[in-house]
Write a protein that holds these residues in place. Sequence first.
Motif, short mmCIF file in Angstrom:
data_model
loop_
_atom_site.label_atom_id
_atom_site.label_comp_id
_atom_site.label_asym_id
_atom_site.label_seq_id
_atom_site.Cartn_x
_atom_site.Cartn_y
_atom_site.Cartn_z
N LYS A 76 -24.07 -11.62 11.31
CA LYS A 76 -23.44 -12.42 10.25
C LYS A 76 -22.29 -11.66 9.61
N ALA A 77 -22.52 -10.37 9.35
CA ALA A 77 -21.48 -9.52 8.73
C ALA A 77 -20.27 -9.41 9.66
N LYS A 78 -20.55 -9.23 10.97
CA LYS A 78 -19.45 -9.14 11.94
C LYS A 78 -18.66 -10.44 12.02
N LYS A 79 -19.40 -11.57 12.00
CA LYS A 79 -18.76 -12.88 12.05
C LYS A 79 -17.87 -13.09 10.84
N GLU A 80 -18.41 -12.75 9.65
CA GLU A 80 -17.64 -12.90 8.40
C GLU A 80 -16.41 -11.99 8.41
N ALA A 81 -16.60 -10.78 8.95
CA ALA A 81 -15.47 -9.84 9.04
C ALA A 81 -14.40 -10.38 9.97
N THR A 82 -14.84 -10.95 11.11
CA THR A 82 -13.89 -11.53 12.08
C THR A 82 -13.16 -12.71 11.47
N GLU A 83 -13.92 -13.59 10.78
CA GLU A 83 -13.31 -14.75 10.14
C GLU A 83 -12.32 -14.33 9.07
N SER A 84 -12.71 -13.31 8.28
CA SER A 84 -11.83 -12.80 7.23
C SER A 84 -10.55 -12.21 7.82
N LYS A 85 -10.72 -11.48 8.94
CA LYS A 85 -9.58 -10.87 9.61
C LYS A 85 -8.65 -11.94 10.17
N SER A 86 -9.26 -12.99 10.78
CA SER A 86 -8.48 -14.10 11.35
C SER A 86 -7.73 -14.83 10.25
N LYS A 87 -8.43 -15.03 9.11
CA LYS A 87 -7.80 -15.72 7.98
C LYS A 87 -6.63 -14.91 7.44
N ALA A 88 -6.85 -13.59 7.35
CA ALA A 88 -5.78 -12.69 6.87
C ALA A 88 -4.57 -12.75 7.81
N LYS A 89 -4.84 -12.74 9.13
CA LYS A 89 -3.75 -12.83 10.13
C LYS A 89 -3.01 -14.15 9.99
N LEU A 90 -3.80 -15.25 9.80
CA LEU A 90 -3.21 -16.57 9.66
C LEU A 90 -2.32 -16.65 8.43
N ASN A 91 -2.83 -16.10 7.31
CA ASN A 91 -2.04 -16.09 6.07
C ASN A 91 -0.77 -15.26 6.22
N LYS A 92 -0.91 -14.13 6.94
CA LYS A 92 0.24 -13.26 7.18
C LYS A 92 1.29 -13.97 8.03
N ALA A 93 0.80 -14.66 9.09
CA ALA A 93 1.71 -15.40 9.98
C ALA A 93 2.39 -16.53 9.22
N ASP A 94 1.61 -17.24 8.36
CA ASP A 94 2.17 -18.33 7.58
C ASP A 94 3.22 -17.82 6.60
N ALA A 95 2.91 -16.69 5.96
CA ALA A 95 3.87 -16.07 5.03
C ALA A 95 5.15 -15.65 5.76
N LYS A 96 4.97 -15.13 6.99
CA LYS A 96 6.11 -14.70 7.79
C LYS A 96 6.99 -15.89 8.15
N ILE A 97 6.33 -17.02 8.54
CA ILE A 97 7.06 -18.24 8.89
C ILE A 97 7.85 -18.74 7.69
N LYS A 98 7.18 -18.73 6.52
CA LYS A 98 7.85 -19.19 5.29
C LYS A 98 9.03 -18.29 4.94
N ASP A 99 8.82 -16.97 5.09
CA ASP A 99 9.90 -16.01 4.81
C ASP A 99 11.08 -16.24 5.75
N GLU A 100 10.74 -16.44 7.06
CA GLU A 100 11.80 -16.67 8.05
C GLU A 100 12.54 -17.98 7.77
#
Length: 216
Positions: A76-100
Motif C-alpha cells: 500500500k505504501a509503495k502504491k501510494e508513493a508511486t501514485e504520489s510520484k506520478s501525480k507530482a510528475k503530472l503536475n510538473k508536466a502540466d506546469a511546464k506546458i503552461k509555462d511554455e
Amino acid sequence: MKKLVLLFLLFAFSNSFYAQETTTKKKTKAKTEKAAKVVKEKQEKAKKKAKEKKEEASANAAEKKAKAKATKADAKAKKEATESKSKAKLNKADAKIKDEAAEGKSKAKATKADAKAKKDAIESKGKAKLNKADAKIKEEAAEGKSKAKLNKADAKIKEEGKKVEKKAVKVKETTEKAPKVADKITGEYNGKKVYTGPRGGKYYINSNGNKTYIQE
C-alpha cells in the motif's frame, strides 16, 4: 493326636498359601500401578507435546498473519508513493506546458510588437527619407544648385496637379492643421501644392492653414 497334627499342618499350609497369594497380589498390584504410571506419563507427555505443537502452530499462524499484514502495508505504501510520484510528475508536466504556453504567448506578443515597431520604423524612415529628399530639393532649388531637377520636379508636380484637377469632383475643407513634417508633394490644384498623406488621401493647405481634401 493325628488329627491335631493334621490340623496344624493344614493351618500352616493355609497360612503359607495365603502369604504367597498376598505377595503375588502385591507384586501384581505394583506391576499394574507401575504400568498405569508409565501410561499416565506417556499420556502426559503426549498432551504436553500436543500442547506445544498447538502453541507452535498458533505462533506460526500469528507470524504469518503479521507478515501478511506487513506485506500488505508495504504494498500500500509503495502504491501510494508511486501514485504520489506520478501525480507530482503530472503536475510538473502540466506546469511546464503552461509555462511554455505562456512563454509562447509572450513571444508571439513580442514578435507582433517587434513587427509593428519595425513597420513603424520603416514607415518613419521612409517618411524621413522622403522629407529629407524634398528638403534637399528645395534647398538645392533655393541655392540654385539643381535648377534642372527643380524644374523637372515642378513640371511633374504641375502635370500631377492637372491630372488631379481633371479627376477631382469636389473638395472637402477640414479643421485639420498642416502636419509639422510635410507629406509628399504629388501634384498641384488651383495653384496650390497637393500633398498625399500616409493613408493615400490627397489634400492642399488652404488660406486658413487647414487641410482641404480633394475627393475624386
